[in-house]
Design an enzyme around this catalytic site. Structure first.
Site, PDB file in Angstrom:
ATOM      1  N   GLY A  31     -14.956 -27.524  18.295  1.00 20.54           N
ATOM      2  CA  GLY A  31     -15.789 -28.402  19.105  1.00 20.54           C
ATOM      3  C   GLY A  31     -16.840 -29.129  18.295  1.00 20.54           C
ATOM      4  O   GLY A  31     -16.613 -29.538  17.155  1.00 20.54           O
ATOM      5  N   ASP A  33     -19.477 -27.993  16.917  1.00 17.70           N
ATOM      6  CA  ASP A  33     -19.848 -27.232  15.725  1.00 17.70           C
ATOM      7  C   ASP A  33     -18.976 -27.640  14.536  1.00 17.70           C
ATOM      8  O   ASP A  33     -19.479 -27.965  13.453  1.00 17.70           O
ATOM      9  CB  ASP A  33     -19.708 -25.738  16.024  1.00 17.70           C
ATOM     10  CG  ASP A  33     -20.275 -24.824  14.950  1.00 17.70           C
ATOM     11  OD1 ASP A  33     -21.057 -25.293  14.102  1.00 17.70           O
ATOM     12  OD2 ASP A  33     -19.947 -23.625  14.980  1.00 17.70           O
TER      13      ASP A  33
END
Length: 170
Positions: A31, A33
């Protein structure tokens, strides 16, 4: 305090700090991150490794700050959002999600930063209901007007629509 809503890629946003919806290891993931780590380059991972070596992992609702590496932002504030437990009383998760937003803004202020960009924390693989998460994010930001500018950066249309509706009702 100015609040903006943007549909787009947080890694391309030029602000003092972007917030990373990190995992407790701080070593990158999926995602937003993973996107932040990829776009920012190895400097972010090195900074996160240094933080981990110094303090250990980052707890849910807490924050740490690092370089932004190759990103247009000055800094990255990493926060660990809660995993939503379907079918449980989620008051603790709601409180921890609010802490992610509040603690990110406080850390930005402590570091002399005036503008911040938030992704939709915990609404991906951590399964937080998008409507509830947006309500928590907006209320927390509005109740803590400590920065000059707060940006909600929504990558997907569903989150953008939810935030747009909530912010237009203000």
């Amino acid at each position: 305090m100015k609040i903006n809503l943007i549909k787009g890629d947080i890694t391309k946003f030029k602000v003092d700090a972007i917030v990373n919806a990190a995992n407790s290891s701080l070593l990158g993931g999926s995602g937003v991150d993973g996107a932040i780590h990829r776009a920012g380059g190895p400097a972010i991972l090195e900074a996160c490794q240094h933080i981990r070596n110094k303090q250990g992992s980052c707890k849910v609702g807490e924050v740490v700050i690092s370089t932004a590496g190759n990103l247009p932002a000055k800094k990255v504030i990493h926060t660990v959002g809660p995993v939503y437990q379907i079918g449980k009383n989620n008051e603790k998760e709601k409180e921890l999600l609010a802490n992610c937003y509040q603690n990110s803004m406080l850390l930005a202020k402590e570091n002399g930063l005036t503008s911040i960009a938030f992704p939709n924390i915990s609404t991906g693989i951590y399964r937080f209901p998008k409507q509830v998460a947006a309500e928590i994010a907006i209320i927390t930001v509005q109740n803590n007007p400590i920065l000059e500018e707060v940006n909600f950066v929504c990558f997907d249309e569903e989150n953008h629509t939810i935030y747009k509706k909530l912010l237009s009702n203000e």
